[in-house]
Design a protein around this motif. Structure first.
Motif, PDB file in Angstrom:
ATOM      1  N   PRO B 394       0.814  -1.223   0.000  1.00  0.00           N
ATOM      2  CA  PRO B 394       0.000   0.000   0.000  1.00  0.00           C
ATOM      3  C   PRO B 394       0.845   1.270   0.000  1.00  0.00           C
ATOM      4  CG  PRO B 394      -0.851  -1.543   1.608  1.00  0.00           C
ATOM      5  CD  PRO B 394       0.434  -2.119   1.108  1.00  0.00           C
ATOM      6  N   GLU B 499       5.084   0.395  16.663  1.00  0.00           N
ATOM      7  CA  GLU B 499       3.968   0.960  15.916  1.00  0.00           C
ATOM      8  C   GLU B 499       2.787   1.064  16.867  1.00  0.00           C
ATOM      9  OE1 GLU B 499       2.906   2.071  12.865  1.00  0.00           O
ATOM     10  OE2 GLU B 499       5.012   2.336  12.334  1.00  0.00           O
ATOM     11  N   ASN B 500       2.448   2.298  17.252  1.00  0.00           N
ATOM     12  CA  ASN B 500       1.297   2.401  18.135  1.00  0.00           C
ATOM     13  C   ASN B 500       0.037   2.671  17.319  1.00  0.00           C
ATOM     14  OD1 ASN B 500       2.611   4.774  17.585  1.00  0.00           O
ATOM     15  ND2 ASN B 500       1.708   5.853  19.332  1.00  0.00           N
ATOM     16  N   LYS B 501      -0.465   1.598  16.759  1.00  0.00           N
ATOM     17  CA  LYS B 501      -1.687   1.721  15.946  1.00  0.00           C
ATOM     18  C   LYS B 501      -2.870   1.929  16.899  1.00  0.00           C
ATOM     19  CE  LYS B 501      -0.509   0.454  11.610  1.00  0.00           C
ATOM     20  NZ  LYS B 501      -0.661  -0.356  10.448  1.00  0.00           N
ATOM     21  N   GLN B 502      -3.584   3.006  16.634  1.00  0.00           N
ATOM     22  CA  GLN B 502      -4.711   3.284  17.519  1.00  0.00           C
ATOM     23  C   GLN B 502      -6.039   3.028  16.841  1.00  0.00           C
ATOM     24  OE1 GLN B 502      -4.085   7.301  18.768  1.00  0.00           O
ATOM     25  NE2 GLN B 502      -2.038   6.870  19.485  1.00  0.00           N
ATOM     26  N   ALA B 503      -6.000   2.534  15.620  1.00  0.00           N
ATOM     27  CA  ALA B 503      -7.233   2.386  14.842  1.00  0.00           C
ATOM     28  C   ALA B 503      -8.194   1.377  15.456  1.00  0.00           C
ATOM     29  CB  ALA B 503      -6.907   1.947  13.437  1.00  0.00           C
TER      30      ALA B 503
END
Lengths: 249, 503
Positions: B394, B499-503
């Motif tokens: 992506p 990686e602090n993905k907050q999604a």
């Protein structure tokens, strides 16, 4: 504005897209909807030139998409994908202005455009210097949309842009986006698998299955005059909220 | 485009540097070479002091890898003279010519543009030796006795293992049944013999250790080994300067003299230089001015040599390997070819590569730099390739779809995202490079390999450590340096892979 003449795509043995024709009028929002693997994302990837079509042609404002015209035309399209595709090593600001920098816009022009876009997208200016990893999902999608809008493109290609967001944020963003589309008069091609979202945004809905069009028209046409039983099934499978159905009527 | 330009300029610069350093070696006047064993070093030192006394500027490049390396260096004009043995020339260099007297040897050498002095006086032939006690126990006194003990363990110097008159022919001649036969460094073999881990080894008849380690020389009862009379070889185009001076030594060194000089260095721990100086003083009344180099100066010179080898070869490898890695990532088919080729290059043994490079680049820095360059390619190409290849689709597609052309996308999106991987490839190369550069001492490139090689030759642990410790420290420093680079070069959010993905 955008004409697709008989474009098609085959991956090995898989016909991802049957010969497909469609014309999107300026200012209109067309929503491509259907189950996974129906070819709706492939369609957008063909229009951006990420994939080459096996047949037919794509005509954007009387210019045929080709290797020669590709880079110029991409500057007139804004493209947003589900996870945003933001570059993790660049700040929100750098992500949004990446193409403007490449095109050597001067700083004042960039600053002015960014101000305008953060106002439009209601994105707090103080977050512009954060990296994507430091933003929430909703904020990231706002940045992605700002990046897509930066060069003021005529065409917006949105591939499940709100698909990964939680319902509250998603609802707010839907409202805002619809207003923005109306306000800016952009031609929009939106891909979603959610019939509510499709009904909410779409001037025209195009229901797809197995790489081909099953039915196209307004949401009322699809509900009241389904072309085949699959259309009914698809709409029913999404359990539309009664309140929404009431308001549509 | 700017990136490509910088890379091209870099490659040109590296090539010029290599060329300049190549020229500087060939310009210095007379160089006497020696092999990496003490006797050869002493003989070359004697030659050096005598020639110096005649008023010619001369230097001694000591402890080079072996006959092949010295011989090609002499032919290439990289060195002007070196001590050699008639048997080696006849059996090894001219093995196809079937030479059986000195006059024929002289003619064969002259055809190659090489002159030879008459015999220096001693015959340093091969002997097979066993520990006295072990030989007594099995009552072995001659080589043919070995036939009775097929379980004996042999260790021969690597050169002896495969030379024309070495182990294969010896086994044939005496019909020896032993199968546990290994190739080891000559000086290390003595230690093996002493510890009992091997039973027999090849010796040179003038080795000082024969007496020291109480070794029994087995009688060559079938007269297999030919004579190994010491001589000096020199380039005929320098005969005017060298011929007469080297000839003066002829007939002055008998077996006892040579054994005594070897013992003075290897057992008594004197320097080759001073042993040679005593010899030329006693025989030719020449007073040599000995320049004692302090351990500090030696360390500085070794560090400088080593750093130059590493820096130039690594820099050139980076300039060359990153574009190749990019190409490999962009064109999968070409990529397979590039990766396979770099992999094959990596497996070439360093000595083989040196022998191949000497005719092209001479000895010393340039061939070493080229060899190190070749060995540094694979990790960098691999990591550049995988760093780019592993970028999530992506992201790569977003860069394209928003309108960035490929070169720009590479520069501002893909290369920054691959930085961590590329840097760790460079780090691996650099650390390997620092270690491998010690082998440069085999072909006179100096560096920390020099004290290591000399230390092994003289059985001097402190000398070995003088090379080994700085080499290890340098490897650690290089590692630390690149970790620092990583901190500075990596974009902020890529420095810690959280990686602090907050999604």
């Amino acid at each position: 504005m955008l004409k697709l003449n008989n474009i098609s795509k085959r991956f090995n043995k898989d016909q991802a897209l049957q010969p497909f024709s469609y014309e999107a009028n300026a200012g209109q929002t067309s929503v491509f909807i259907g189950p996974s693997g129906c070819g709706k994302s492939t369609l957008l990837r063909l229009i951006t030139g990420l994939l080459a079509s096996d047949s037919g042609e794509i005509i954007f404002d009387d210019i045929t998409l080709s290797q020669q015209t590709l880079y110029k035309l991409r500057q007139r399209m804004g493209y947003v994908i589900q996870e945003g595709g933001l570059f993790p090593h660049l700040t929100a600001l750098a992500n949004v202005s990446v193409m403007a920098n490449y095109l050597n816009w001067d700083k004042d022009r960039i600053d002015a455009r960014i101000d305008e876009l953060s106002g439009l997208m209601q994105f707090p200016a103080e977050l512009l210097l954060r990296y994507p990893g430091e933003l929430s999902g909703g904020q990231r999608q706002r940045v992605s949309l700002m990046r897509a809008l930066m060069l003021d493109p005529e065409l917006l290609l949105l591939d499940e842009p709100l698909g990964a967001l939680d319902p509250m944020i998603r609802f707010d963003l839907q409202q805002e986006l619809k207003e923005i589309f109306n306000q800016l008069g952009k031609t929009v091609l939106l891909v979603t698998h959610d019939i509510d979202e499709a009904a909410f945004f779409g001037d025209i809905l195009i229901l797809m299955r197995d790489g081909g069009i099953i039915q196209q028209g307004k949401i009322e046409d699809l509900v009241q005059h389904p072309a085949e039983s699959f259309v009914e099934q698809f709409i029913r499978a999404q359990r539309p909220c009664p309140a929404l159905v009431d308001s549509e009527q | 485009m700017k990136l490509l330009q910088r890379i091209l300029v870099g490659i040109c610069l590296a090539l010029i540097l290599i060329k300049v350093s190549a020229d500087s070696t060939s310009e210095s006047n007379i160089i006497i070479g020696s092999k990496k064993f003490t006797e050869s070093v002493i003989l070359a030192e004697i030659a050096t002091q005598i020639i110096e006394d005649s008023g010619v500027e001369v230097s001694h490049l000591s402890g080079l890898g072996g006959t092949r390396i010295l011989w090609s260096a002499l032919l290439a004009g990289e060195i002007s003279a070196y001590p050699e043995y008639t048997g080696t020339l006849i059996q090894e260099i001219f093995s196809e010519k079937k030479i059986d007297n000195f006059a024929q040897l002289e003619t064969a050498l002259a055809e190659k543009g090489i002159g030879v002095t008459s015999r220096l006086g001693f015959n340093n032939t091969y002997i097979i030796g066993m520990r006295e006690s072990r030989a007594e126990e099995l009552s072995i006194s001659k080589i043919s006795d070995l036939k009775l003990y097929p379980d004996l363990k042999f260790a021969f110097s690597n050169e002896f293992m495969d030379r024309g008159d070495g182990w294969p022919a010896l086994r044939q001649q005496y019909q020896l049944p032993q199968v546990d036969v290994r190739g080891v460094d000559h000086d290390l073999a003595y230690r093996g013999l002493e510890s009992g881990s091997i039973d027999a080894m090849d010796l040179y008849s003038t080795d000082a250790e024969i007496e020291y380690y109480k070794i029994r020389s087995l009688l060559d009862d079938q007269k297999y080994f030919s004579d190994y009379h010491a001589v000096y070889l020199y380039r005929l185009d320098q005969k005017r300067i060298l011929g007469q001076q080297l000839q003066r030594v002829s007939g002055h060194i008998d077996n006892d003299t040579m054994v005594a000089m070897n013992a003075a260095v290897k057992i008594a721990g004197r320097k080759e230089q001073s042993v040679a100086a005593s010899f030329v003083k006693n025989n030719f009344a020449i007073e040599s001015s000995l320049t004692e180099i302090s351990i500090y100066d030696r360390f500085l010179k070794n560090s400088k040599d080593h750093l130059i080898l590493v820096a130039i070869s690594l820099f050139a490898a980076i300039c060359f390997a990153i574009p190749l890695g990019i190409l490999a990532a962009r064109r999968p088919l070409v990529g397979q070819v590039i990766l396979a080729t770099a992999g094959i290059l990596q497996t070439i043994p360093s000595l083989a590569l040196f022998v191949f490079l000497i005719p092209l680049l001479g000895i010393g820095g340039p061939p070493t730099i080229v060899a190190l360059f070749i060995y540094s390619l694979l990790p960098i190409i691999r990591n550049t390739y995988s760093g780019l290849h592993d970028i999530p689709a992506p992201l790569r597609e977003s860069a394209q779809a928003i309108g960035l052309p490929p070169v720009t996308s590479l520069k501002i999106v893909e290369l920054p995202l691959a930085t961590r991987s590329i840097l760790s490839g460079i780090k691996t190369s650099a650390v390997i490079n620092v270690g491998t550069a010690t082998l440069g001492a085999l072909i006179g490139a100096g560096g920390f390999g020099q004290p290591i090689l000399t230390g092994i030759r003289l059985d001097d642990t402190s000398l070995i450590l003088e090379g080994a410790i700085p080499a290890a420290v340098l490897a650690l420093l290089v590692q630390a340096l690149f970790e620092l680079f990583e901190r500075v070069l990596l974009p902020l959010p890529l420095r810690y892979q959280v990686e602090n993905k907050q999604a």
